[in-house]
Design an enzyme around this catalytic site. Structure first.
Site, PDB file in Angstrom:
ATOM      1  N   TYR A  22      29.834  63.206  45.779  1.00  0.00           N
ATOM      2  CA  TYR A  22      31.168  62.672  45.483  1.00  0.00           C
ATOM      3  C   TYR A  22      32.303  63.630  45.825  1.00  0.00           C
ATOM      4  CZ  TYR A  22      28.412  59.185  43.017  1.00  0.00           C
ATOM      5  OH  TYR A  22      27.510  58.187  42.718  1.00  0.00           O
ATOM      6  N   ASN A  73      36.703  50.344  41.519  1.00  0.00           N
ATOM      7  CA  ASN A  73      35.469  51.104  41.688  1.00  0.00           C
ATOM      8  C   ASN A  73      34.711  50.958  40.368  1.00  0.00           C
ATOM      9  OD1 ASN A  73      33.353  52.802  42.066  1.00  0.00           O
ATOM     10  ND2 ASN A  73      34.558  54.567  42.745  1.00  0.00           N
ATOM     11  N   HIS A  79      26.346  47.535  40.017  1.00  0.00           N
ATOM     12  CA  HIS A  79      24.973  47.098  40.289  1.00  0.00           C
ATOM     13  C   HIS A  79      24.340  46.356  39.120  1.00  0.00           C
ATOM     14  CE1 HIS A  79      25.754  49.984  43.449  1.00  0.00           C
ATOM     15  NE2 HIS A  79      25.886  50.948  42.560  1.00  0.00           N
ATOM     16  N   ASP A  86      31.646  37.944  36.291  1.00  0.00           N
ATOM     17  CA  ASP A  86      32.206  36.702  35.750  1.00  0.00           C
ATOM     18  C   ASP A  86      33.711  36.826  35.530  1.00  0.00           C
ATOM     19  OD1 ASP A  86      29.688  35.578  35.771  1.00  0.00           O
ATOM     20  OD2 ASP A  86      29.353  35.766  33.608  1.00  0.00           O
ATOM     21  N   HIS A  99      34.188  52.124  46.864  1.00  0.00           N
ATOM     22  CA  HIS A  99      33.287  53.190  46.428  1.00  0.00           C
ATOM     23  C   HIS A  99      33.566  54.430  47.257  1.00  0.00           C
ATOM     24  CE1 HIS A  99      30.951  50.322  44.136  1.00  0.00           C
ATOM     25  NE2 HIS A  99      31.050  49.524  45.168  1.00  0.00           N
ATOM     26  N   LEU A 100      33.404  55.577  46.634  1.00  0.00           N
ATOM     27  CA  LEU A 100      33.530  56.842  47.354  1.00  0.00           C
ATOM     28  C   LEU A 100      32.401  57.002  48.366  1.00  0.00           C
ATOM     29  CD1 LEU A 100      34.229  58.725  44.080  1.00  0.00           C
ATOM     30  CD2 LEU A 100      35.791  58.893  46.020  1.00  0.00           C
ATOM     31  N   SER A 101      31.186  56.756  47.896  1.00  0.00           N
ATOM     32  CA  SER A 101      30.007  56.940  48.741  1.00  0.00           C
ATOM     33  C   SER A 101      29.653  55.628  49.434  1.00  0.00           C
ATOM     34  CB  SER A 101      28.829  57.422  47.881  1.00  0.00           C
ATOM     35  OG  SER A 101      28.476  56.426  46.921  1.00  0.00           O
ATOM     36  N   ARG A 110      21.241  50.710  44.733  1.00  0.00           N
ATOM     37  CA  ARG A 110      22.706  50.701  44.940  1.00  0.00           C
ATOM     38  C   ARG A 110      23.127  49.766  46.072  1.00  0.00           C
ATOM     39  NH1 ARG A 110      24.483  55.155  41.836  1.00  0.00           N
ATOM     40  NH2 ARG A 110      22.875  56.751  41.746  1.00  0.00           N
TER      41      ARG A 110
HETATM   42  C1  DQA Z   1      30.114  54.809  43.167  1.00  0.00           C
HETATM   43  C2  DQA Z   1      28.714  54.397  43.655  1.00  0.00           C
HETATM   44  C3  DQA Z   1      27.872  53.873  42.505  1.00  0.00           C
HETATM   45  O1  DQA Z   1      26.572  53.514  42.971  1.00  0.00           O
HETATM   46  C4  DQA Z   1      27.717  54.934  41.440  1.00  0.00           C
HETATM   47  O2  DQA Z   1      27.020  54.406  40.329  1.00  0.00           O
HETATM   48  C5  DQA Z   1      29.011  55.541  41.025  1.00  0.00           C
HETATM   49  C6  DQA Z   1      30.028  55.808  42.032  1.00  0.00           C
HETATM   50  C7  DQA Z   1      30.955  55.458  44.287  1.00  0.00           C
HETATM   51  O3  DQA Z   1      32.167  55.493  44.142  1.00  0.00           O
HETATM   52  O4  DQA Z   1      30.397  55.922  45.295  1.00  0.00           O
HETATM   53  O5  DQA Z   1      29.194  55.907  39.870  1.00  0.00           O
HETATM   54  O6  DQA Z   1      30.792  53.644  42.737  1.00  0.00           O
END
Ligand code: DQA
Length: 144
Positions: A22, A73, A79, A86, A99-101, A110
């Site tokens: 991250y 985010n 997941h 909903d 998402h960052l990743s 994921r």
């Molecule tokens: C995340 C990716 C998710 O899988 C993980 O649980 C996170 C960060 C991301 O920003 O990459 O907490 O949302």
């Protein structure tokens, strides 16, 4: 125009949490970057984080009539949370998932985002830039 940024669990730990995945940028740093970009486009933003699933649901519910778009985010709840999906599905406010990743390049669990089908689109894998790209997406959504 007003955009609501929502951050889910453990994102308060950014900077110290698994920096190899991250990075070292804190959530406060990311918020500052988003605020700078938002000011340049004349966009007002609200930037929030919670570790609580129910709080995220409540914030999504309350966004109607208050915000023009949501950038979310949802972290781990991406997941797992049917309740969050909903809430997003029920909301008239369009959402951008970020998402960052790159969640598709990580562990299999994921790869599936429960909220993706009820968001307008997904941005992932760009580190902190996912947030400013998310802002751009939100702005372009509401100018249509
Ligand atoms: C995340 C990716 C998710 O899988 C993980 O649980 C996170 C960060 C991301 O920003 O990459 O907490 O949302």
């Amino acid at each position: 125009m007003k955009v609501l940024f929502l951050n889910g669990p453990n994102l308060n730990l950014l900077g110290q949490r698994q920096p190899e995945i991250y990075g070292r940028t804190t959530l406060a740093d990311i918020e500052a970057q988003v605020r700078q970009h938002a000011a340049a486009s004349g966009t007002a933003i609200d930037f929030r984080q919670t570790n609580d699933e129910g709080q995220l649901v409540t914030w999504v519910q309350e966004a109607a009539g208050q915000f023009d778009a949501i950038v979310i985010n949802a972290a781990g709840y991406t997941h797992t949370s049917v309740a969050l999906r909903d809430a997003l599905a029920a909301s008239p406010v369009q959402a951008v998932e970020i998402h960052l990743s790159n969640i598709h390049a990580r562990e299999e669990f994921r790869h599936n985002s429960i909220i993706a089908p009820v968001c307008k689109g997904q941005i992932c894998g760009f580190g902190p830039a996912s947030y400013t790209l998310g802002l751009e997406a939100a702005v372009s959504l509401t100018s249509k």
